[in-house]
Design a protein around this motif. Structure first.
Motif, PDB file in Angstrom:
ATOM      1  N   LYS A 130      28.181  26.472 -16.250  1.00  0.00           N
ATOM      2  CA  LYS A 130      28.774  27.761 -16.433  1.00  0.00           C
ATOM      3  C   LYS A 130      30.075  27.748 -16.952  1.00  0.00           C
TER       4      LYS A 130
ATOM      5  N   ASP B 187      21.542  29.401 -13.943  1.00  0.00           N
ATOM      6  CA  ASP B 187      22.410  29.507 -12.566  1.00  0.00           C
ATOM      7  C   ASP B 187      21.417  30.572 -12.078  1.00  0.00           C
TER       8      ASP B 187
ATOM      9  N   LYS C 122      31.762  31.606  -7.375  1.00  0.00           N
ATOM     10  CA  LYS C 122      31.444  33.005  -7.617  1.00  0.00           C
ATOM     11  C   LYS C 122      32.291  33.630  -8.736  1.00  0.00           C
TER      12      LYS C 122
HETATM   13 MG    MG Z   1      24.923  30.155  -8.951  1.00  0.00          MG
END
Ligand code: MG
Ligand code: NDP
Length: 382
Positions: free
Chosen positions: A124, A149, A217
């Motif tokens: 990410k 993800d 997050k």
């Molecule tokens: Mg995740």
């Protein structure tokens, strides 16, 4: 037969990906593998999967690995940035699984896009740092970036078959990590061992700390903004401690689609590699009756300022997300090495973001410069 390059093969996502290859040897053939420091594991993987090429962290490790491979036919062994880029653009690979940790994923991701590979993205940090240039390059090359993800895979699955412009809200679920119920006043006592102990997911050390600080997050909010071209106000983080609903999408007619499953990354990885088909993974369904109910809570932005940092980075854009990410990587490493406390992670990110002079619409070199600036600044604060 789909040829695979698996970058980060010695890690947690890499291992789940190789489990899928073991389950479906008739569909996938490993062509290249990369790791960094774990040479024993890489040697075992070479013996089992016989890749054409592998890459490790540096020349010393490449030489050591070569020595370990006595008796078996050796793949080409490369190292460092050139090695990773080569692995991501290897001619016999059809798809590249980007599962290395951290900013090191950026250049191989771009190489995979440039080579026109199918890109299954777990890393990410790539989109957090450089979402605009990476997505623009993917559009230009007509390469689809397929999310690995679990939340983004869930959103992707919920949107498929609908019109992206009908999406009104994305509900990004978070387990809440190991400190969901611990009072913020006790955060200064948290040790790396406490933070590595995630309640529902089994992951590598960096993402486990990110999950404990909820920075994971935050990174995922930015990742979702780029992958699905969403305004930040359309993204709502919901704490869902059972990790059964991987995320949800709300449409303009009020309908909400959720994607569910037991917490196992194999599902999301396999979907990215086989869609629209679904592979048999011997995975059980959630025990819905046993669960009794699904729990959702609002996240505590006061206890976990990382969420606010991420929304600020989303709104400001430019080089700020790269600074947030770079500072976080250094702070997490320092926490793991017990050089700073848990709340020190928040302090370092906040200070670096506050001191940074943000540049709008940076090119790749501007982003890399901002990342280096953030790392140096974070190190000086430690
Ligand atoms: Mg995740
Ligand atoms: P791990 O720490 O388990 O594995 C990381 C992998 O990257 C290893 O193969 C490691 O090699 C390699 N690596 C480490 N440093 C470098 C470097 N400087 N250059 C190149 N390779 C390097 O991490 P995870 O598998 O947990 O996570 C990988 C990525 O996927 C992260 O970006 C994470 O955010 C993302 N992700 C992970 C999920 C999970 O469930 N684990 C879920 C969703 C996303 P070695 O071990 O040989 O040193």
């Amino acid at each position: 037969m789909k040829g695979l390059s698996i970058l980060g093969a010695t890690g947690s996502i890499g291992s789940s990906c190789l489990d899928i290859v073991r389950l479906h040897p008739d569909r996938f053939r490993v062509r290249t593998l990369t790791g960094a420091n774990n040479l024993d594991r890489m040697a075992d993987l070479i013996e089992e999967f016989r890749p054409e090429m592998v890459a490790v962290l540096d020349e010393e490790k490449a030489v050591a690995l070569s020595r370990m491979l006595k008796g078996i036919s050796k793949p080409e062994i490369l190292f460092g940035r050139t090695g990773y880029v080569e692995a991501a653009s290897w001619p016999t690979s059809d798809a590249v699984v980007l599962a290395m940790v951290g900013a090191a994923g950026l250049l191989p991701a771009l190489a995979a896009v440039d080579a026109g590979k199918q890109v299954a993205l777990a890393n990410k940090e790539t989109l957090v740092m450089a979402g605009e240039p990476v997505m623009a390059r993917a559009r230009e090359k007509k390469v689809e970036i397929l999310p690995v993800d679990s939340e983004h895979s869930a959103i992707f699955q919920c949107i498929r078959g609908n019109r992206a412009r009908d999406v009104q809200r994305v509900f990004l679920t978070a387990s809440g990590g190991p400190f969901r119920t611990r009072p913020g006043s006790e955060f200064s006592d948290i040790t790396p061992e406490d933070a590595l102990n995630h309640p529902t997911w089994n992951m590598g050390p960096k993402i486990s700390i990110d999950s404990a600080s909820l920075m994971n997050k935050g990174l995922e909010v930015i990742e979702a903004m780029h992958l699905f071209d969403l305004a930040p106000e359309k993204i709502e983080v919901l704490v869902h401690p059972q990790s059964i609903v991987h995320s949800m999408v709300g449409f303009k007619d009020g309908a909400v689609m959720a994607q569910m499953g037991v917490p196992d990354m194999k599902q999301a990885i396999a979907y990215a590699l086989s869609l629209p088909e679904r592979l048999d993974l011997n995975t059980p369904f959630p025990d819905f009756a046993g669960l009794g109910g699904l729990i959702f809570e609002r996240p505590d932005f006061g206890k976990f300022p990382s969420l606010e940092f991420a929304f600020e980075a989303c709104r400001r854009k430019g080089t700020l997300p790269a600074v947030m990410n770079g500072a976080n990587e250094i702070a997490v490493q320092a926490f793991l090495e017990k050089k700073i406390g848990f709340t020190g992670i928040f302090d370092i990110i906040s200070t670096c973001m506050g001191l940074h002079t943000c540049i709008d619409n940076p090119d790749l070199s501007g982003i890399i410069e901002a990342d280096s600036w953030a790392r140096e600044k974070a190190l000086s604060l430690i």
